[in-house]
Design a protein around this motif. Structure first.
Motif, short mmCIF file in Angstrom:
data_model
loop_
_atom_site.label_atom_id
_atom_site.label_comp_id
_atom_site.label_asym_id
_atom_site.label_seq_id
_atom_site.Cartn_x
_atom_site.Cartn_y
_atom_site.Cartn_z
N VAL A 170 0.86 -1.19 0.00
CA VAL A 170 0.00 0.00 0.00
C VAL A 170 0.90 1.24 0.00
O VAL A 170 1.79 1.37 0.84
CB VAL A 170 -0.92 0.03 1.24
CG1 VAL A 170 -1.77 1.31 1.24
CG2 VAL A 170 -1.84 -1.19 1.26
N LYS A 171 0.67 2.14 -0.96
CA LYS A 171 1.48 3.35 -1.06
C LYS A 171 0.56 4.57 -1.19
O LYS A 171 -0.59 4.45 -1.65
CB LYS A 171 2.41 3.28 -2.28
CG LYS A 171 3.47 2.18 -2.20
CD LYS A 171 4.41 2.22 -3.39
CE LYS A 171 5.43 1.08 -3.33
NZ LYS A 171 6.32 1.19 -2.15
N VAL A 172 1.09 5.72 -0.77
CA VAL A 172 0.37 6.99 -0.92
C VAL A 172 1.20 7.91 -1.79
O VAL A 172 2.37 8.19 -1.49
CB VAL A 172 0.11 7.64 0.46
CG1 VAL A 172 -0.59 8.98 0.27
CG2 VAL A 172 -0.73 6.72 1.34
N ASN A 173 0.60 8.33 -2.91
CA ASN A 173 1.30 9.21 -3.87
C ASN A 173 2.64 8.59 -4.29
O ASN A 173 3.64 9.29 -4.48
CB ASN A 173 1.50 10.60 -3.28
CG ASN A 173 0.19 11.24 -2.85
OD1 ASN A 173 -0.84 11.06 -3.50
ND2 ASN A 173 0.21 11.94 -1.73
N GLY A 174 2.66 7.25 -4.39
CA GLY A 174 3.83 6.54 -4.87
C GLY A 174 4.87 6.23 -3.81
O GLY A 174 5.87 5.57 -4.10
N GLY A 175 4.66 6.67 -2.57
CA GLY A 175 5.64 6.43 -1.53
C GLY A 175 5.06 5.71 -0.33
O GLY A 175 3.84 5.53 -0.22
N SER A 176 5.92 5.29 0.58
CA SER A 176 5.50 4.58 1.78
C SER A 176 5.10 5.57 2.88
O SER A 176 5.64 6.68 2.96
CB SER A 176 6.64 3.70 2.30
OG SER A 176 6.98 2.73 1.33
N VAL A 177 4.15 5.17 3.71
CA VAL A 177 3.73 5.98 4.86
C VAL A 177 3.59 5.07 6.07
O VAL A 177 3.54 3.85 5.95
CB VAL A 177 2.37 6.69 4.59
CG1 VAL A 177 2.49 7.69 3.46
CG2 VAL A 177 1.26 5.68 4.31
N LYS A 178 3.52 5.68 7.26
CA LYS A 178 3.35 4.91 8.49
C LYS A 178 1.89 4.45 8.62
O LYS A 178 0.99 5.00 7.99
CB LYS A 178 3.76 5.75 9.69
CG LYS A 178 5.25 6.06 9.72
CD LYS A 178 5.62 6.84 10.98
CE LYS A 178 7.12 7.11 11.02
NZ LYS A 178 7.51 7.88 12.23
N GLN A 179 1.70 3.48 9.52
CA GLN A 179 0.37 2.90 9.68
C GLN A 179 -0.65 3.90 10.22
O GLN A 179 -1.85 3.73 9.99
CB GLN A 179 0.45 1.69 10.61
CG GLN A 179 1.20 0.51 10.00
CD GLN A 179 1.45 -0.56 11.03
OE1 GLN A 179 2.21 -0.37 11.97
NE2 GLN A 179 0.82 -1.71 10.86
N ASN A 180 -0.19 4.91 10.94
CA ASN A 180 -1.12 5.89 11.51
C ASN A 180 -1.28 7.14 10.63
O ASN A 180 -1.79 8.16 11.08
CB ASN A 180 -0.68 6.28 12.92
CG ASN A 180 0.69 6.94 12.94
OD1 ASN A 180 1.36 7.02 11.91
ND2 ASN A 180 1.11 7.42 14.10
N TYR A 181 -0.83 7.05 9.38
CA TYR A 181 -0.92 8.20 8.46
C TYR A 181 -2.38 8.63 8.28
O TYR A 181 -3.28 7.80 8.09
CB TYR A 181 -0.32 7.82 7.10
CG TYR A 181 -0.45 8.90 6.05
CD1 TYR A 181 0.42 9.99 6.03
CD2 TYR A 181 -1.45 8.84 5.08
CE1 TYR A 181 0.31 10.98 5.06
CE2 TYR A 181 -1.57 9.82 4.11
CZ TYR A 181 -0.69 10.90 4.12
OH TYR A 181 -0.81 11.88 3.16
N LYS A 182 -2.62 9.94 8.36
CA LYS A 182 -3.96 10.49 8.15
C LYS A 182 -4.06 10.98 6.69
O LYS A 182 -3.24 11.80 6.24
CB LYS A 182 -4.22 11.66 9.10
CG LYS A 182 -4.15 11.31 10.59
CD LYS A 182 -5.35 10.51 11.02
CE LYS A 182 -5.32 10.20 12.51
NZ LYS A 182 -5.44 11.38 13.37
N VAL A 183 -5.03 10.45 5.99
CA VAL A 183 -5.13 10.76 4.56
C VAL A 183 -5.56 12.21 4.35
O VAL A 183 -6.32 12.77 5.14
CB VAL A 183 -6.10 9.79 3.85
CG1 VAL A 183 -5.56 8.38 3.87
CG2 VAL A 183 -7.50 9.84 4.46
N LYS A 184 -5.06 12.80 3.25
CA LYS A 184 -5.34 14.20 2.93
C LYS A 184 -6.10 14.29 1.61
O LYS A 184 -6.00 13.42 0.75
CB LYS A 184 -4.03 14.99 2.83
CG LYS A 184 -3.17 14.97 4.08
CD LYS A 184 -1.88 15.75 3.86
CE LYS A 184 -1.00 15.74 5.09
NZ LYS A 184 -0.51 14.39 5.41
N ASN A 185 -6.83 15.38 1.46
CA ASN A 185 -7.57 15.62 0.23
C ASN A 185 -6.60 15.60 -0.96
O ASN A 185 -5.56 16.28 -0.94
CB ASN A 185 -8.26 16.98 0.32
CG ASN A 185 -9.15 17.25 -0.88
OD1 ASN A 185 -9.62 16.32 -1.54
ND2 ASN A 185 -9.40 18.52 -1.17
N GLY A 186 -6.91 14.79 -1.97
CA GLY A 186 -6.07 14.69 -3.16
C GLY A 186 -5.06 13.57 -3.13
O GLY A 186 -4.44 13.27 -4.16
#
Length: 303
Positions: free
Chosen positions: A42-58
Motif C-alpha cells: 500500500v502506497k500513498v502518492n507513490g511512496g510509503s507511509v506509516k500505519q497511523n498516516y492520516k489521509v489528505k484531500n487529493g
C-alpha cells in the motif's frame, strides 16, 4: 492480483489510512492493510507511509495485494450428505456449524475438506481453497449448496446466479409477530460503516432483494420462508433485522436476549437451477436439521 487506486476527496480526508482503504467495499480488514503498509503493498502518492498516516484531500492510494499463499488443503472424511451428484454438478446438505471453505488459520473441518474426500473431481476456477464452490452459506446456517465439478459447469451456475434464475428458499425463525402474510425487502447492503465485521442496509450498497412468506406464528416468534432474489453476505439476517424481526439465535444481528441455540435459526431448504449441460430445471429439498425441528416444537409447546 489487480492494483486498486483510491483517490481521497475532501469528504473522506482526515481519517487513518487503514480505515480509508477498508471503507471501500472489499473483504480486506484493517489489520491486513496495516501489514500491507509494512511490506510496501500500500502506497500513498507513490511512496510509503506509516500505519497511523492520516489521509489528505487529493492523496492517491494504490493497493497491490500480494498473491495469496496457496495452502495444502487436506481431504477429510466428514460424512457429508450429498443429495445429488452427476458428472457436472452435485448438491450437498451442509450441517450447521460447518464453514464452507478453508481460510488462513482455519484449514480443516470445512465443507471443502469433506468434498475433497468424497468427490473425485471439482471445478478449479476458485483455486485451491474453494474448489467447486459457486456460492456460500454462513457457518451456522444449514442446508443446500450447489457445487460445480468442472469449469464449464461452474461458469453456467455462476451465470444463473447473476441472472437471478436460481431458486433459493430458506426457513427462518424470527423474533416478533409479523402481522402480514407476505412481504418484499428491497434494501441495498454493504459493510456496516460503524463495524467492519457486520453488514448493514447502507445507501449506495449493492442491490439486495428478499421475499418472505409467513408459514407459522408462534407467540413472540414467527416462522418465515425467505426467497433470495440476490445473494449478498448475511442478506436474510440483515434484511429481517432491518424490518424489525431479527433471526432467533443470531449472535451478530439478533437482540441481546435471544435464544441460545448455537447461532441463527436459518436453513437453506430449497435449491433449484438449470442443469449446466442438459438445461433441465432441477430442484432439491432438505428438511431442517433436528435442532431446528426441536426449536419449533419447543416454541409450539410454549405458545
Amino acid at each position: 492480483m489487480e492494483e486498486l487506486t483510491i483517490e481521497i476527496t475532501e469528504e473522506t480526508a482526515g481519517g487513518r489510512i487503514d480505515k480509508a482503504v477498508t471503507a471501500i467495499d472489499t473483504d480486506w480488514s484493517r489489520s491486513q492493510i496495516q501489514a500491507w503498509l509494512k511490506d510496501g503493498s500500500v502506497k500513498v502518492n507513490g511512496g510509503s507511509v506509516k500505519q497511523n498516516y492520516k489521509v489528505k484531500n487529493g492523496d492517491v492510494i494504490t493497493v497491490l495485494p500480494p498473491d495469496p499463499t496457496e495452502l495444502d488443503i487436506q481431504a477429510e472424511d466428514l460424512g457429508l450428505e450429498i443429495v445429488y451428484e452427476d458428472a457436472d454438478v452435485l448438491v450437498v446438505n451442509k450441517p450447521k456449524g460447518m464453514v464452507v471453505h478453508p481460510a488462513p488459520g482455519h484449514t480443516s473441518g470445512t465443507l471443502v475438506n469433506g468434498l475433497m474426500h468424497q468427490v473425485t473431481d471439482l471445478s478449479g476456477i476458485n483455486g485451491v481453497m474453494r474448489p467447486g464452490i459457486v456460492h456460500r452459506i454462513d457457518k451456522d446456517t444449514s442446508g443446500l449448496l450447489m457445487v460445480a465439478k468442472n469449469d464449464a459447469a461452474h461458469a453456467s451456475l455462476v451465470e444463473q446466479l447473476i441472472k437471478k434464475t436460481v431458486t433459493r428458499k430458506y426457513a427462518a425463525v424470527v423474533h416478533g409477530h409479523i402481522a402480514h402474510d407476505k412481504g418484499t425487502i428491497d434494501a441495498p447492503i454493504a459493510r456496516d460503516p460503524k463495524d467492519r465485521q457486520r453488514m448493514a442496509v447502507v445507501d449506495g450498497g449493492k442491490s439486495a432483494v428478499t421475499h418472505f412468506t409467513v408459514t407459522e406464528r408462534l407467540g413472540e416468534f414467527t416462522v418465515v420462508e425467505c426467497q433470495l432474489e440476490t445473494g449478498r453476505t448475511h442478506q436474510i439476517r440483515v434484511h429481517m433485522k432491518y424490518i424489525g424481526f431479527p433471526l432467533a439465535g443470531d449472535p451478530k444481528y439478533g437482540p441481546k436476549k435471544t435464544l441460545d441455540i448455537g447461532g441463527q435459526a436459518l436453513h437453506a431448504g430449497v435449491i433449484g437451477f438449470d442443469h449446466p449441460k442438459t438445461g433441465e430445471y432441477m430442484e432439491f429439498t432438505a428438511e431442517p436439521p433436528a435442532t431446528f425441528q426441536e426449536l419449533l416444537e419447543s416454541l409450539r409447546n410454549n405458545g
